[in-house]
Every structure is written in structure tokens, then in C-alpha cells.
Design an enzyme around this catalytic site. Structure first.
Site, short mmCIF file in Angstrom:
data_model
loop_
_atom_site.label_atom_id
_atom_site.label_comp_id
_atom_site.label_asym_id
_atom_site.label_seq_id
_atom_site.Cartn_x
_atom_site.Cartn_y
_atom_site.Cartn_z
N TYR A 477 1.00 -1.06 -0.03
CA TYR A 477 -0.03 -0.15 -0.01
C TYR A 477 0.83 1.17 0.10
O TYR A 477 1.96 1.15 0.49
CB TYR A 477 -0.90 -0.01 1.04
CG TYR A 477 -0.28 0.18 2.47
CD1 TYR A 477 -0.34 1.75 2.96
CD2 TYR A 477 0.33 -0.73 3.38
CE1 TYR A 477 0.50 1.94 4.51
CE2 TYR A 477 0.73 -0.55 4.61
CZ TYR A 477 0.88 0.74 5.13
OH TYR A 477 1.34 0.85 6.05
N CYS A 478 0.23 2.29 -0.59
CA CYS A 478 0.85 3.53 -0.28
C CYS A 478 -0.20 4.68 0.20
O CYS A 478 -0.80 4.29 0.76
CB CYS A 478 1.59 4.05 -1.77
SG CYS A 478 0.10 4.04 -2.99
N ARG A 479 0.10 6.03 -0.24
CA ARG A 479 -0.88 6.86 0.19
C ARG A 479 -2.24 6.77 -0.39
O ARG A 479 -3.40 6.61 0.09
CB ARG A 479 -0.39 8.16 -0.05
CG ARG A 479 -1.31 9.36 0.57
CD ARG A 479 -0.91 10.75 0.24
NE ARG A 479 -0.81 11.22 -1.28
CZ ARG A 479 -2.05 11.55 -1.75
NH1 ARG A 479 -3.32 11.71 -1.11
NH2 ARG A 479 -2.01 11.85 -2.94
N TYR A 506 -3.29 4.26 2.21
CA TYR A 506 -3.37 4.65 3.44
C TYR A 506 -4.63 5.54 3.57
O TYR A 506 -5.17 5.39 4.65
CB TYR A 506 -2.17 5.03 3.95
CG TYR A 506 -2.16 5.58 5.48
CD1 TYR A 506 -1.95 4.45 6.35
CD2 TYR A 506 -2.18 6.88 5.78
CE1 TYR A 506 -2.13 4.93 7.72
CE2 TYR A 506 -2.35 6.99 7.11
CZ TYR A 506 -2.08 6.20 8.06
OH TYR A 506 -2.13 6.65 9.33
#
Length: 518
Positions: A477-479, A506
Site C-alpha cells: 500500500y501507499c498513500r 493509506y
């Protein structure tokens, strides 16, 4: 005076054309590699580009000093401390470059030696008239940005500690730039999104006075506090930076324009299998996640394409482009701007090829944040590819809004080095066997992360693949769901068969009330 700023959004990079309209003499500062626009504009304004000045040896893009010298006959100039593999004119601290007549009047540039970001860094103070009390402006290179200062850690591998370079930077800022009048305009080499600093503004110019008041790094503080401040929280360094710095220092082949040749599918696959070529899918995220060639890399042209490509594809790797029809030349040019010249060709209309060859096609595995944890905190995603390319609990490869989330590079969150910021020893090794990887920059991770996640920034993931187990599921996952798709493609290209990413990243977890740590 003729003054023009050229700002390249995809690399957050600025170059400048300064000329004296009376004499027709001009200087080009920090050019990119595709130089035709500069040459055309100079000719239209009746200017001759006599000097190409580099404020320092750049690491984030391949500069166009050699291309411009060939096109115009201009002399290439660097700061006096520069060591290069080609002839240059070295500019000394205090040296004046007069573009006016023999009387010394007219447009004048004064060189300031400002080591800190690099040893050879310089800034250029511009006077429209040589006797003006207040300069027109100052080109600050990577010494001073709008909202930030240059990072001091890029020369660590060459034996110069970030603390030593930060001390030099402090001296340059306070004894050189901050002695200029407050009304002096500031024109930096980079803006928001660049990995050359951590908090760069979206504004591409400012004034010395505004930066004195608003820039966090220029607030009154002891030098020791400044050093601690600017050596912490820097962005992860993209993997191609050292490669580009070497080419900018030692010399590089000149840019050869033209579209990449068209390849058949068989030729593209043979290039991958026999030459180790990377199949680089640069279509939009939604198109890639719906269907892509198995084993292909992904970085979309509508994001920071060159920077992300340079993070996941090793320098010198042959590349075959999978681009929407008509986009292949743009992709090749943007790769050339970071020195990735080995483009073997492109696969015309990849969407049509994928439709004809379903056996070679894969669908990205994406899950929603609520699928990450069940009642006992265990991952409810079963993992594994079914015959139709879907996973239990996964989406169909399309984000809820039908497309990719926005490019998160503009958030300019602080981060550190390229090394993963470790949580406890169990990080990334959950009880359910899932390897949960946060590919955001370290400061984003430290501000809040999913429980059990290990932080390996996208910029450094290529160098840490061996630390992951290809036989266990990986959730990334990232932002917002952009970098995580790029990371998933990288792992798939390296043989990981059970990989998915979190749709919305996120931000979606936090907005949905999911459990976070930090």
C-alpha cells in the site's frame, strides 16, 4: 533583459534563459536534454546562447549541457570545484559574467560559490543593469528552494557526511544568499515533487524576504540545530540518481531524437527473454490493472513517469514500451531525460494485443482496506491467482472511482534515505503469513501506518526484493494507490506470483476508520 523560466512539471525541474537584448548575448542555465525549445526561443528573441551554466552536477535528470553545446557552440560552465570528464569553463566565486557591451554595463550575472547540496554548487545573481542597487533575482539551483533548502546527503557515498555538507550549506545560505536584499527574486532549480528536498513549494519563484520569513530552514537557530533539521526526514533517493550524476559529471552520448521502432509481440517477448529487456507499460493505471502482459513493469505517463521508471528499472536495462497509440515518443523522450536511452522499440496498440492474447494477460490483484483484517485481525484476502486471474476478496483492478488515484508525489512528505525504516522485528511478517509492505516515504510511514507493515519506499524497493519471500503473499500500500501498483508490478516482474495492493491506499484506510499505528 530577456528572462524566461522553463518549468518541466514531470520532473519538477526549472531551467532559465537570460539575455541582453542590446547585444544579443545570452546564457542558458540548467538545461534539460531536449534543447530545441531553448534554441527556437533564443533565435526568436534575437539572442545567441554563448554560455551553458550548470548550477551543480545534477542527479535527478540528465542535463542538456552537451546537447546545447553541440547545437549552439556555447561553452559549458560549472562551479570552480567541479571535476568533469569533458572540457568546461570553471566559474569562480564573485566572478561577473557580463552580457552587455564592452563598457561592462547591461545584463550581468555574478557567481556565488554555495557548496552544501554538492561541493561545486553555485548560484547566479542577476542584475538587469550593472549598477542596479537591488538585483533582478538570483538563480539558486539546489541550494535554496521555495519553502526548503537542498538536501545535503547525496554525496554520502563519496565520503562526504551529510553533517559536513549541511554545515557548508548553512554557511552558503547565511553568508551568501541571505545577504541579498529582501526584494531579490528567488528562482530555484526545482519545485514540489522533486526528491532533491523534502518540503518544496508548488510556487516556482519567491523572494529572499519571503523565504527569510517563511522557509522553515531559514528561521533563526543555532547551526547545530540547522544541521539536525536538514539531515533528517529527506525523501528516499530514486535508484537512478547515482547513474545520472555520473553521466552528468563524466559525459554521456548525445540525445538522438525520433520515435522508437514498432515491434511485434514476438519481438517484444524475445527482447525480454534473450536480452533481459523490461516491458514497461506506461498506460494509465486503470488500463494497466484491468489487463497487462504478464511480467511487465508499470509506470504511467500521467504520473512522475521518468522518476518512477528510474526507481523500478535498473540503469542500462533495455526497454520495450507498451504505450497507448501515439504516446510512445513522449515516453521515450521522458526516459531520455533521465538517461534511459536503451529503448529497443514499442508494442503498437498494446490493448488490442492483450485482447488477442488472453493467455499472456494478467489482471492486477487489488483489495479494499476492509479486506485486510477479519474479526481476529487476520487478513481475509485469500491470495493466489485463480484461473480467470481473480482473487478472493479482490477488486477487478479498477479503483472505486473508476480510475487511478492522484499522483501523491506532490505531497512532499518528508522521508529518509532509501533505506527502509524498521518497526519491530515482526514487521512485515504477520501471523497470517502475509508480507505487508508500505511503499511510502519513511516520514509518511512514521506519521501513521497499518499495524504489522514494513516500510520499504518505492524508490528503494528494487534493492530490497531479496529480503522478501516470493512464496508468501505480499500486500502493498501507499498513500492513494498509485505507487503500490507500480511496486506490485515490480514484484510480479521479479517472479512474485501472489501480490496485491490496497485500493485507495493509506488514505482510504484512515478515512474508513481502519486501524492504524503510529
Amino acid at each position: 533583459m530577456h528572462f524566461a523560466q522553463y518549468y518541466l512539471d514531470c520532473l519538477s525541474q526549472a531551467s532559465y534563459l537570460i539575455g541582453d537584448e542590446t547585444t544579443g548575448r545570452a546564457v542558458l542555465v540548467d538545461p534539460r536534454r531536449d534543447t530545441d525549445e531553448y534554441v527556437r526561443d533564443a533565435e526568436a528573441a534575437g539572442l545567441r546562447i554563448e554560455l551553458v551554466v550548470e548550477t551543480h552536477i545534477h542527479a535527478d535528470f540528465l542535463s542538456g549541457h552537451l546537447e546545447l553545446a553541440r547545437a549552439t557552440g556555447a561553452t559549458v560552465c560549472f562551479g570552480a570545484a567541479a571535476e568533469t570528464g569533458f572540457p568546461i569553463r570553471r566559474l569562480s566565486d564573485g566572478e561577473r559574467l557580463s552580457l552587455g557591451g564592452d563598457d561592462g554595463g547591461g545584463v550581468t550575472l555574478t557567481v556565488l560559490a554555495t557548496p552544501g547540496h554538492t561541493l561545486e554548487s553555485i548560484c547566479l545573481v542577476i542584475h538587469e543593469h550593472s549598477d542596479d542597487e537591488v538585483p533582478f533575482g538570483v538563480l539558486t539551483g539546489d541550494t535554496l528552494f521555495v519553502g526548503d533548502v537542498g538536501r545535503p546527503d547525496l554525496l554520502s557515498a563519496a565520503g562526504h557526511s551529510p553533517q559536513d555538507m549541511a554545515a557548508r550549506l548553512h554557511h552558503s545560505l547565511h553568508t551568501k544568499l541571505l545577504t541579498l536584499p529582501d526584494a531579490t527574486r528567488v528562482f530555484p532549480a526545482h519545485g514540489a515533487g522533486s526528491a532533491c528536498g523534502r518540503s518544496l513549494s508548488t510556487e516556482t519563484s519567491s523572494t529572499i524576504g519571503d523565504q527569510r520569513r517563511l522557509n522553515y530552514a531559514l528561521q533563526p537557530m543555532p547551526e547545530a540545530d540547522f544541521i539536525r533539521l536538514v539531515t533528517a526526514g529527506q525523501p528516499a533517493t530514486p535508484g537512478y540518481f547515482a547513474h545520472d550524476a555520473a553521466l552528468n559529471r563524466d559525459g554521456h552520448p548525445l540525445l538522438e531524437p525520433g520515435p522508437p521502432p514498432a515491434l511485434t509481440l514476438d519481438e517484444a517477448l524475445a527482447a525480454r527473454d534473450r536480452q533481459g529487456a523490461a516491458l514497461l507499460d506506461c498506460r494509465p493505471l486503470a488500463a494497466y490493472t484491468r489487463a497487462h502482459l504478464a511480467g511487465s513493469f508499470h509506470t504511467s505517463l500521467d504520473t512522475r513517469f521518468a522518476e518512477y521508471s528510474g526507481s523500478v528499472v535498473a540503469p542500462g536495462t533495455p526497454i520495450v514500451l507498451l504505450a497507448d497509440p501515439g504516446a510512445e515518443q513522449e515516453a521515450r523522450l521522458r526516459l531520455a531525460r533521465i538517461g534511459y536511452d536503451h529503448v529497443l522499440g514499442h508494442l503498437p496498440d498494446p490493448a488490442a494485443v492483450l485482447e488477442r492474447c488472453p493467455a499472456l494477460t494478467r489482471r492486477s490483484q487489488r483489495i479494499r482496506h476492509e479486506d485486510l483484517a477479519g474479526e481476529e485481525g487476520r487478513c481475509s484476502w485469500s491470495g493466489g491467482l485463480s484461473a480467470d486471474g481473480k482473487t478472493g476478496g479482490g477488486t477487478d483492478g479498477v479503483a472505486p472511482d473508476g480510475g487511478a488515484s492522484g499522483d501523491e508525489a506532490s505531497r512532499r512528505a518528508a522521508s529518509g534515505g532509501g533505506e527502509p525504516a524498521e518497526r519491530p522485528a515482526t514487521a512485515g511478517a504477520r501471523a497470517d503469513g502475509v508480507q505487508l509492505i508500505d511503499v511510502r516515504n519513511p516520514a509518511e510511514y512514521e506519521a501513521g501506518a497499518l499495524p504489522g507493515a514494513r516500510n520499504i519506499p518505492l524508490a528503494g524497493l528494487r534493492h530490497h526484493i531479496a529480503e522478501l519471500d516470493p512464496d508468501r503473499p505480499v500486500v502493498l500500500y501507499c498513500r492513494s494507490g498509485n505507487r503500490s501498483v507500480i511496486a506490485a508490478a515490480l514484484l510480479e516482474a521479479h517472479g512474485f506470483g501472489d501480490v496485491c495492493d490496497v485500493v485507495g491506499g493509506y488514505d482510504a484506510v484512515a478515512a474508513g476508520g481502519g486501524e492504524i499505528a503510529g
